[in-house]
Scaffold this motif. Structure first.
Motif, PDB file in Angstrom:
ATOM      1  N   ASP A 134       0.938  -1.181  -0.152  1.00 49.49           N
ATOM      2  CA  ASP A 134       0.031  -0.047  -0.061  1.00 49.49           C
ATOM      3  C   ASP A 134       0.960   1.280  -0.030  1.00 49.49           C
ATOM      4  N   LEU A 135       2.078   0.973   0.731  1.00 48.58           N
ATOM      5  CA  LEU A 135       2.910   2.359   0.737  1.00 48.58           C
ATOM      6  C   LEU A 135       3.507   2.806  -0.695  1.00 48.58           C
ATOM      7  N   ALA A 136       3.923   1.244  -1.215  1.00 45.56           N
ATOM      8  CA  ALA A 136       4.443   1.369  -2.530  1.00 45.56           C
ATOM      9  C   ALA A 136       3.452   2.151  -3.565  1.00 45.56           C
ATOM     10  N   LEU A 137       2.191   1.849  -3.458  1.00 49.56           N
ATOM     11  CA  LEU A 137       1.244   2.500  -4.430  1.00 49.56           C
ATOM     12  C   LEU A 137       1.010   3.725  -4.302  1.00 49.56           C
ATOM     13  N   GLN A 138       1.245   4.220  -2.968  1.00 48.62           N
ATOM     14  CA  GLN A 138       0.809   5.636  -2.509  1.00 48.62           C
ATOM     15  C   GLN A 138       2.103   6.571  -2.936  1.00 48.62           C
ATOM     16  N   ALA A 139       3.197   5.961  -2.827  1.00 48.42           N
ATOM     17  CA  ALA A 139       4.440   7.006  -2.866  1.00 48.42           C
ATOM     18  C   ALA A 139       5.218   6.863  -4.150  1.00 48.42           C
ATOM     19  N   CYS A 140       4.666   6.083  -5.290  1.00 46.78           N
ATOM     20  CA  CYS A 140       5.155   6.154  -6.630  1.00 46.78           C
ATOM     21  C   CYS A 140       4.385   7.303  -7.621  1.00 46.78           C
ATOM     22  N   ARG A 141       5.116   7.918  -8.105  1.00 45.91           N
ATOM     23  CA  ARG A 141       4.791   8.714  -9.109  1.00 45.91           C
ATOM     24  C   ARG A 141       4.070   8.164 -10.369  1.00 45.91           C
ATOM     25  N   PRO A 142       3.271   9.035 -11.212  1.00 48.28           N
ATOM     26  CA  PRO A 142       2.477   8.338 -12.247  1.00 48.28           C
ATOM     27  C   PRO A 142       3.301   7.860 -13.011  1.00 48.28           C
ATOM     28  N   LEU A 143       3.100   6.578 -13.741  1.00 49.66           N
ATOM     29  CA  LEU A 143       4.115   5.890 -14.676  1.00 49.66           C
ATOM     30  C   LEU A 143       5.318   5.454 -13.958  1.00 49.66           C
ATOM     31  N   GLY A 144       5.276   5.483 -12.693  1.00 49.41           N
ATOM     32  CA  GLY A 144       6.486   4.988 -11.903  1.00 49.41           C
ATOM     33  C   GLY A 144       6.529   3.342 -11.755  1.00 49.41           C
ATOM     34  N   LEU A 145       7.598   2.983 -11.216  1.00 49.08           N
ATOM     35  CA  LEU A 145       7.862   1.445 -11.163  1.00 49.08           C
ATOM     36  C   LEU A 145       7.872   1.077  -9.729  1.00 49.08           C
ATOM     37  N   ILE A 146       7.169  -0.164  -9.582  1.00 47.44           N
ATOM     38  CA  ILE A 146       7.421  -0.826  -8.306  1.00 47.44           C
ATOM     39  C   ILE A 146       8.007  -2.189  -8.482  1.00 47.44           C
ATOM     40  N   CYS A 147       9.117  -2.403  -7.786  1.00 52.26           N
ATOM     41  CA  CYS A 147       9.999  -3.709  -7.806  1.00 52.26           C
ATOM     42  C   CYS A 147       9.437  -4.507  -6.680  1.00 52.26           C
ATOM     43  N   ALA A 148       8.702  -5.442  -6.939  1.00 56.09           N
ATOM     44  CA  ALA A 148       8.104  -6.140  -5.667  1.00 56.09           C
ATOM     45  C   ALA A 148       8.981  -7.328  -5.473  1.00 56.09           C
ATOM     46  N   ALA A 207       1.146 -11.472  -0.359  1.00 56.79           N
ATOM     47  CA  ALA A 207       1.010 -11.311   1.190  1.00 56.79           C
ATOM     48  C   ALA A 207      -0.477 -10.416   1.074  1.00 56.79           C
ATOM     49  N   ALA A 208      -0.602  -9.563   0.231  1.00 58.11           N
ATOM     50  CA  ALA A 208      -1.820  -8.486   0.494  1.00 58.11           C
ATOM     51  C   ALA A 208      -2.881  -9.048   0.055  1.00 58.11           C
ATOM     52  N   GLY A 209      -3.101 -10.381  -0.409  1.00 55.60           N
ATOM     53  CA  GLY A 209      -4.421 -10.949  -0.917  1.00 55.60           C
ATOM     54  C   GLY A 209      -5.253 -10.352  -1.713  1.00 55.60           C
ATOM     55  N   ARG A 210      -4.664  -9.568  -2.728  1.00 57.28           N
ATOM     56  CA  ARG A 210      -5.456  -8.814  -3.884  1.00 57.28           C
ATOM     57  C   ARG A 210      -5.457 -10.109  -5.001  1.00 57.28           C
ATOM     58  N   SER A 211      -6.678  -9.990  -5.549  1.00 61.02           N
ATOM     59  CA  SER A 211      -6.803 -10.641  -6.723  1.00 61.02           C
ATOM     60  C   SER A 211      -6.095 -10.134  -7.972  1.00 61.02           C
ATOM     61  N   ALA A 212      -6.006 -10.682  -9.153  1.00 58.20           N
ATOM     62  CA  ALA A 212      -5.149 -10.260 -10.202  1.00 58.20           C
ATOM     63  C   ALA A 212      -5.975  -9.042 -10.777  1.00 58.20           C
ATOM     64  N   ASP A 213      -7.411  -8.947 -10.819  1.00 56.59           N
ATOM     65  CA  ASP A 213      -8.067  -7.820 -11.199  1.00 56.59           C
ATOM     66  C   ASP A 213      -8.000  -6.616 -10.370  1.00 56.59           C
ATOM     67  N   ALA A 214      -7.984  -7.086  -9.059  1.00 55.52           N
ATOM     68  CA  ALA A 214      -8.036  -5.963  -8.066  1.00 55.52           C
ATOM     69  C   ALA A 214      -6.567  -5.220  -8.253  1.00 55.52           C
ATOM     70  N   LEU A 215      -5.429  -6.181  -8.290  1.00 58.08           N
ATOM     71  CA  LEU A 215      -4.108  -5.687  -8.204  1.00 58.08           C
ATOM     72  C   LEU A 215      -4.141  -4.558  -9.701  1.00 58.08           C
ATOM     73  N   LEU A 216      -4.291  -5.145 -10.828  1.00 55.14           N
ATOM     74  CA  LEU A 216      -4.209  -4.183 -12.032  1.00 55.14           C
ATOM     75  C   LEU A 216      -5.114  -3.034 -11.963  1.00 55.14           C
ATOM     76  N   ASN A 217      -6.228  -3.146 -11.377  1.00 57.44           N
ATOM     77  CA  ASN A 217      -7.183  -1.701 -11.109  1.00 57.44           C
ATOM     78  C   ASN A 217      -6.416  -0.772 -10.172  1.00 57.44           C
ATOM     79  N   GLU A 218      -5.851  -1.157  -9.392  1.00 61.85           N
ATOM     80  CA  GLU A 218      -4.887  -0.160  -8.229  1.00 61.85           C
ATOM     81  C   GLU A 218      -3.812   0.187  -9.114  1.00 61.85           C
ATOM     82  N   GLY A 223      -1.965   5.772 -11.130  1.00 59.96           N
ATOM     83  CA  GLY A 223      -1.032   6.435 -12.033  1.00 59.96           C
ATOM     84  C   GLY A 223      -0.611   5.653 -13.148  1.00 59.96           C
ATOM     85  N   GLY A 224      -1.191   4.425 -13.632  1.00 56.42           N
ATOM     86  CA  GLY A 224      -0.596   3.567 -14.712  1.00 56.42           C
ATOM     87  C   GLY A 224       0.834   3.113 -14.248  1.00 56.42           C
ATOM     88  N   LEU A 225       0.704   2.613 -12.991  1.00 58.57           N
ATOM     89  CA  LEU A 225       2.106   1.994 -12.522  1.00 58.57           C
ATOM     90  C   LEU A 225       2.631   0.779 -12.933  1.00 58.57           C
TER      91      LEU A 225
END
Length: 319
Positions: free
Chosen positions: A214-228, A235-246, A251-253
């Motif tokens: 959640d921190l990663a989603l909130q701290a990244c700029r639009p079109l930024g990159l998250i390296c998980a 561990a976040a328990g998100r479905s694939a659809d929910a993850l893509l939507n978030e 910002g199209g991360l």
């Protein structure tokens, strides 16, 4: 020889005598000095000996390429929790005698992955901004040191006061805790903007106040990159659809899950990255704090120390 035997990842561990391994032409026999203790090590098929990384001296090379007595670091082995181990020759790096054996044992896995994150997943340049969660861990500290050396601005997120001290010492511009408003504080420290990259390197137990992803989603700029890297996406328990939507809503991360396997696929790539790590350790650009050294017979205690949330630094078994 003496070795540790386990029936399942993470133990319990038994100290016993076993037959020494015999190298094939593709392998090198190593007298283990230190084994790098890692979470939930998988027992090797056939022997039940866990452990994948460490350092030692070459005992025998069946094809005579590496001289006996050469100090080497290794990873991706099977059965490092032992007095001897056989390792594929493409997963061995020669180590200068000037590097302490304790550091050599723990430098390759986090060091190579940090190098891959900064020179593979994305080429880091002067002025780049990033957040590193799990900033007090082996990988987090390695990324911070290397990124700061490249001119990047690093905001580290840690769990304890000791980790905060280490993160600043590693070159972090700002260090934060997992408070609910951590992402807001980071953006304020970054001139009101999100960062270019978030390297999510947290390890269990995950903080309760703010999930690292959640921190990663909130701290990244639009079109930024998250390296998980830390696995918190699962561990976040998100479905694939929910993850893509978030990812789209924030910002199209871009999201990637890099691992050592994909960034050391060839012998040449392993050699390039391992040599870069070795040089960085030798010139003190990259340092690895040691959190505890245990005898081989104390494998259970070593893993308890690794799981201690207050422990900082690598944990080793001395063979």
């Amino acid at each position: 020889m003496h070795a540790i035997i386990s029936d399942s990842p993470g133990g319990p561990f038994r100290f016993t005598r076993v037959d020494p391994p015999v190298p094939t032409p593709e392998q090198v026999l190593i007298d283990v000095t230190y084994a790098h203790v890692q979470r939930d090590p998988t027992p090797a098929p056939g022997t039940g000996i866990p452990g994948a990384a460490g350092c030692g001296r070459v005992a025998h090379d069946p094809v005579g390429e590496i001289a006996a007595g050469t100090l080497v670091a290794f990873f991706d082995a099977q059965g490092a929790y032992a007095e001897q181990v056989v390792v594929h020759r493409d997963r061995i790096a020669a180590v200068p005698e000037s590097i302490d054996g304790e550091v050599a044992a723990c430098m390759l896995a986090p060091g190579i992955l940090a190098h891959a994150l900064l020179h593979g997943v994305r080429d880091t340049t002067d002025g780049d901004t990033m957040v590193v969660t799990g900033g007090g861990g082996e990988l987090g500290l390695a990324v911070t040191q290397l990124a700061a050396g490249l001119g990047g601005t690093v905001f580290s997120v840690v769990s304890t006061a000791h980790e905060e001290e280490l993160a600043y010492d590693a070159g972090a511009t700002g260090v934060f805790r997992y408070f609910p408003d951590a992402a807001q504080r980071i953006c304020e420290a970054n001139s009101g903007s999100g960062v270019d990259v978030v390297i999510e390197a947290s390890q269990p137990p995950l903080p309760e106040a703010l999930h690292p992803f959640d921190l990663a989603l909130q701290a990244c700029r639009p079109l930024g990159l998250i390296c998980a890297v830390g696995g918190s996406v699962l561990a976040a328990g998100r479905s694939a659809d929910a993850l893509l939507n978030e990812l789209d809503e924030h910002g199209g991360l871009f999201l990637t899950a890099p691992s050592l396997d994909w960034y050391t696929r060839t012998a040449d790539e392993f050699r390039l990255r391992s040599q870069a790590v070795t040089r960085a350790v030798e010139d003190a650009t990259l340092r690895f704090p040691i959190g505890g050294v245990f005898s081989l017979a104390e494998a259970d205690a070593a893993h308890e120390a690794l799981a201690d949330a207050q422990r900082v630094g690598s944990v080793l078994l001395r063979a």
